[in-house]
Write a protein that holds these residues in place. Structure first.
Motif, PDB file in Angstrom:
ATOM      1  N   SER A  76       0.079 -13.107  -0.489  1.00 32.29           N
ATOM      2  CA  SER A  76       1.193 -12.995   0.501  1.00 32.29           C
ATOM      3  C   SER A  76       2.297 -13.058  -0.632  1.00 32.29           C
ATOM      4  O   SER A  76       2.367 -13.685  -1.591  1.00 32.29           O
ATOM      5  CB  SER A  76       1.285 -13.942   1.574  1.00 32.29           C
ATOM      6  OG  SER A  76       1.336 -15.462   0.894  1.00 32.29           O
ATOM      7  N   HIS A  79       8.893 -10.552   0.723  1.00 34.93           N
ATOM      8  CA  HIS A  79       9.197  -9.372   0.154  1.00 34.93           C
ATOM      9  C   HIS A  79      10.632  -9.114  -0.049  1.00 34.93           C
ATOM     10  O   HIS A  79      11.140  -8.528  -0.876  1.00 34.93           O
ATOM     11  CB  HIS A  79       8.476  -7.934   0.789  1.00 34.93           C
ATOM     12  CG  HIS A  79       8.632  -6.771   0.100  1.00 34.93           C
ATOM     13  ND1 HIS A  79       8.195  -6.404  -1.006  1.00 34.93           N
ATOM     14  CD2 HIS A  79       9.621  -5.485   0.229  1.00 34.93           C
ATOM     15  CE1 HIS A  79       8.387  -5.200  -1.397  1.00 34.93           C
ATOM     16  NE2 HIS A  79       9.142  -4.669  -0.559  1.00 34.93           N
ATOM     17  N   LEU A 108       4.419  -8.435  -6.518  1.00 34.18           N
ATOM     18  CA  LEU A 108       3.826  -8.215  -5.472  1.00 34.18           C
ATOM     19  C   LEU A 108       2.531  -8.531  -5.235  1.00 34.18           C
ATOM     20  O   LEU A 108       1.612  -8.669  -6.163  1.00 34.18           O
ATOM     21  CB  LEU A 108       3.973  -6.625  -5.174  1.00 34.18           C
ATOM     22  CG  LEU A 108       5.290  -6.003  -5.250  1.00 34.18           C
ATOM     23  CD1 LEU A 108       5.426  -4.442  -5.543  1.00 34.18           C
ATOM     24  CD2 LEU A 108       6.354  -6.455  -4.539  1.00 34.18           C
ATOM     25  N   SER A 111      -2.452  -7.990  -1.887  1.00 32.45           N
ATOM     26  CA  SER A 111      -2.661  -7.307  -0.433  1.00 32.45           C
ATOM     27  C   SER A 111      -1.792  -6.257  -0.014  1.00 32.45           C
ATOM     28  O   SER A 111      -1.985  -5.380   0.543  1.00 32.45           O
ATOM     29  CB  SER A 111      -2.746  -8.548   0.696  1.00 32.45           C
ATOM     30  OG  SER A 111      -1.471  -9.252   0.810  1.00 32.45           O
ATOM     31  N   TYR A 112      -0.562  -6.624  -0.740  1.00 32.79           N
ATOM     32  CA  TYR A 112       0.663  -5.362  -0.325  1.00 32.79           C
ATOM     33  C   TYR A 112       0.303  -4.424  -1.227  1.00 32.79           C
ATOM     34  O   TYR A 112       0.407  -3.277  -0.654  1.00 32.79           O
ATOM     35  CB  TYR A 112       1.921  -6.056  -0.659  1.00 32.79           C
ATOM     36  CG  TYR A 112       3.177  -5.308  -0.581  1.00 32.79           C
ATOM     37  CD1 TYR A 112       3.699  -5.326   0.729  1.00 32.79           C
ATOM     38  CD2 TYR A 112       3.593  -4.647  -1.508  1.00 32.79           C
ATOM     39  CE1 TYR A 112       5.030  -4.210   0.869  1.00 32.79           C
ATOM     40  CE2 TYR A 112       4.622  -3.629  -1.282  1.00 32.79           C
ATOM     41  CZ  TYR A 112       5.287  -3.661  -0.244  1.00 32.79           C
ATOM     42  OH  TYR A 112       6.532  -2.770   0.003  1.00 32.79           O
ATOM     43  N   LYS A 113      -0.196  -4.559  -2.612  1.00 35.57           N
ATOM     44  CA  LYS A 113      -0.302  -3.357  -2.938  1.00 35.57           C
ATOM     45  C   LYS A 113      -1.310  -2.427  -2.611  1.00 35.57           C
ATOM     46  O   LYS A 113      -1.457  -1.296  -2.604  1.00 35.57           O
ATOM     47  CB  LYS A 113      -0.412  -3.925  -4.603  1.00 35.57           C
ATOM     48  CG  LYS A 113       0.479  -4.394  -5.352  1.00 35.57           C
ATOM     49  CD  LYS A 113       0.343  -4.516  -6.780  1.00 35.57           C
ATOM     50  CE  LYS A 113      -0.479  -5.746  -6.982  1.00 35.57           C
ATOM     51  NZ  LYS A 113      -0.351  -6.350  -8.666  1.00 35.57           N
ATOM     52  N   GLN A 115      -2.142  -2.582   0.708  1.00 40.93           N
ATOM     53  CA  GLN A 115      -2.045  -2.043   1.895  1.00 40.93           C
ATOM     54  C   GLN A 115      -1.034  -0.616   1.664  1.00 40.93           C
ATOM     55  O   GLN A 115      -1.168   0.508   2.233  1.00 40.93           O
ATOM     56  CB  GLN A 115      -1.008  -3.031   2.598  1.00 40.93           C
ATOM     57  CG  GLN A 115      -0.282  -2.518   3.791  1.00 40.93           C
ATOM     58  CD  GLN A 115      -1.102  -2.184   4.797  1.00 40.93           C
ATOM     59  OE1 GLN A 115      -2.238  -2.900   5.130  1.00 40.93           O
ATOM     60  NE2 GLN A 115      -0.922  -1.332   5.989  1.00 40.93           N
ATOM     61  N   GLU A 116      -0.271  -0.899   0.683  1.00 45.09           N
ATOM     62  CA  GLU A 116       0.783   0.354   0.090  1.00 45.09           C
ATOM     63  C   GLU A 116       0.048   1.397  -0.959  1.00 45.09           C
ATOM     64  O   GLU A 116       0.760   2.441  -1.114  1.00 45.09           O
ATOM     65  CB  GLU A 116       2.155  -0.128  -0.247  1.00 45.09           C
ATOM     66  CG  GLU A 116       2.842  -0.909   0.832  1.00 45.09           C
ATOM     67  CD  GLU A 116       3.208   0.022   2.070  1.00 45.09           C
ATOM     68  OE1 GLU A 116       3.580   0.768   1.850  1.00 45.09           O
ATOM     69  OE2 GLU A 116       3.102  -0.697   3.086  1.00 45.09           O
TER      70      GLU A 116
END
Length: 543
Positions: A76, A79, A108, A111-113, A115-116
């Protein structure tokens, strides 16, 4: 004892410099947090002490700013705060280079990387993939539809493209700001053609423009709703290739001028998984010029990164494709790819090996498709809870993939209760209890099959198949064939995977006319196919 900065509650304001030192960030970041409302600016360029206290207590105390604030927090990140920090750096007088983009990527969360689908392309891969002999590029346009922090854009400048002829798109405003700053620092040109926008959306509304060169690393496996993928696929005419990297491939083609050049960095699944077959068929209709395997280019990703470069003109089957695999350069023809099942791009093969594969498929053969029933090993949902390491009353032996060898099963070390209703996924019991079946390793880069006649149970690292009565060879003979050196060579050269998928097994050629229900002798099988084994352990067509 000296008091801390915040021990004196009577102090009402802090200078921006003192605030930056207290919060362990740059003064530019503090100014950006003031602009975004996180901190309150008081008179004469000072920050409200109360707002700093609240910010530190309610935000910094709960959500770490970025990786260097808490390197263990990789699932997490805040952002908004990270964006503020890096926007401030992009707007400052600090020189912007590849390192700034790398710092942003590193900040980052994983999990964000994921996801995107964000993985910025390393400079050495950008330089190798985007390597042109065109001396007239100063008159050409260049676009990166997923420009990130601008590595491909800067490479275009180095190759001679004019900054006013560069176009870039990205949905991340921070990455766009960094890319624009890098172009300005490199050329002094303020570009308004690097914009924060969704290229896929623009491509489906005919608002992308058209370009002479497009090079990019599109998002891999970005999580978007299936309904949206279906909509994009329909508008882009992408067929069943629904992953975001495939959708970007088709979107780039739409935006590429005739005779333009497209370069993409893609996951290796694009080149050998069935879901991408429509995209591969499309690529083979154009002139592919390069295929480059860059191995595991991104930290934390197990998949290989592969570069594809093509020219948007009709394919010339006689023209050779320059290939790079495991640091070895060689050439292939597009026909050697076109004749593979599902148009697989088996980059690990040279032309001679590709010719052998074509030879095998040209000889009349059967496949397992339509001739077998398939079953997965039991998925308990919680092996720790349900598996025992010693036999107990009411439990049966179960075998995992590592227990399987071509000739024998290792002694069972796992036992499972026979109330199968409590497990997450169980194939129909009659498949496990069949009088004969083939069980095989699922997680493996080699084919490893065992002919089972004792109704054994398997768990999820092993799978099974049972051929229909109309299949012309026995299951014991089929097991010998699938374990053979030739089929293992073909499996590796064609699919190059660490999973033994049903869809891949159903594409293997089975030349039943050269097999009898006697003992399988591989030398006789090779001779019937006009193939010989080389001294290097590979195979070739007899001369």
């Amino acid at each position: 004892m000296q008091s801390s900065l915040f021990d004196d509650d009577t102090r009402q304001t802090l200078s921006i410099e003192a605030c930056a030192k207290t919060l362990a960030v740059s003064e530019a970041t503090v100014r950006n947090w003031i602009k975004t409302g996180y901190l309150t600016l008081s008179n004469k360029g000072h920050v409200s002490h109360a707002s700093v206290m609240q910010f530190k207590r309610e935000i910094l105390g709960k959500e770490k700013l970025y990786q260097r604030a808490n390197k263990s927090q990789k699932d997490s990140h805040n952002h908004l705060l990270i964006s503020a920090d890096f926007l401030a750096r992009a707007q400052s007088s600090e020189p912007a280079n590849e390192a700034l983009g790398k710092d942003y990527e590193d900040s980052l969360s994983d999990s964000y990387k994921n996801q995107e689908g964000i993985y910025y392309t390393p400079e050495h891969i950008v330089n190798d993939l985007f390597n042109l002999s065109d001396t007239s590029v100063k008159h050409k346009t260049f676009c990166d539809p997923c420009c990130g922090s601008g590595n491909f854009l800067l490479r275009a400048l180095d190759l001679g493209f004019k900054p006013e002829n560069l176009f870039g798109f990205d949905i991340d405003p921070v990455a766009v700001a960094i890319a624009k700053k890098r172009i300005f620092d490199h050329t002094g040109f303020v570009s308004n053609q690097i914009i924060c926008a969704d290229f896929l959306h623009l491509a489906t509304t005919q608002e992308t423009g058209h370009y002479d060169y497009i090079f990019t690393n599109p998002p891999w496996g970005k999580k978007i709703a299936k309904s949206e993928k279906d909509r994009l696929s329909r508008l882009l005419q992408a067929g069943n290739s629904l992953d975001t990297c495939a959708l970007f491939y088709f979107a780039c083609l739409h935006a590429l001028n005739t005779h333009g050049v497209l370069g993409l960095l893609l996951p290796d699944a694009f080149f050998n998984v069935s879901a991408y077959a429509d995209a591969r068929a499309s690529a083979l209709s154009y002139q592919i010029t390069r295929l480059c395997d860059y191995a595991k280019a991104f930290k934390g990703l197990q998949t290989n990164a592969v570069g594809l470069v093509l020219t948007k003109q009709e394919n010339d089957a006689a023209r050779q494709i320059d290939c790079l695999y495991e640091n070895v350069h060689f050439q292939r023809t597009s026909d050697s790819l076109r004749h593979n099942p599902k148009y697989i791009f088996n980059l690990s093969c040279n032309n001679d090996e590709a010719a052998l594969i074509t030879h095998l498929y040209r000889i009349p053969h059967l496949t397992l498709e339509g001739y077998a029933r398939w079953g997965l090993g039991i998925v308990t949902g919680n092996n720790t809870k349900y598996l025992r390491d010693k036999p107990e009353q009411g439990y049966v032996s179960v075998y995992k993939g590592s227990d399987i060898t071509p000739r024998v099963l290792k002694t069972a070390t796992n036992f499972l209760g026979t109330d199968f209703s409590q497990y997450q996924q169980v194939a129909p019991l009659h498949l496990y209890q069949a009088a004969e079946k083939l069980i095989y390793k699922f997680i493996s880069s080699r084919l490893c099959f065992f002919y089972d006649t004792e109704a054994r149970f398997i768990i999820n690292s092993a799978n099974l198949l049972i051929t229909d009565d109309k299949f012309p060879i026995s299951m014991s003979l089929l097991a010998d064939l699938l374990n053979s050196e030739l089929l293992n060579w073909l499996f590796k050269k064609l699919f190059n995977t660490h999973k033994v998928l049903r869809s891949d097994l159903e594409r293997l050629p089975i030349h039943a006319q050269f097999l009898t229900d006697g003992h399988f002798i591989e030398a006789d099988y090779l001779n019937a196919l006009n193939i010989e084994k080389t001294e290097h352990g590979t195979f070739r067509i007899k001369k």
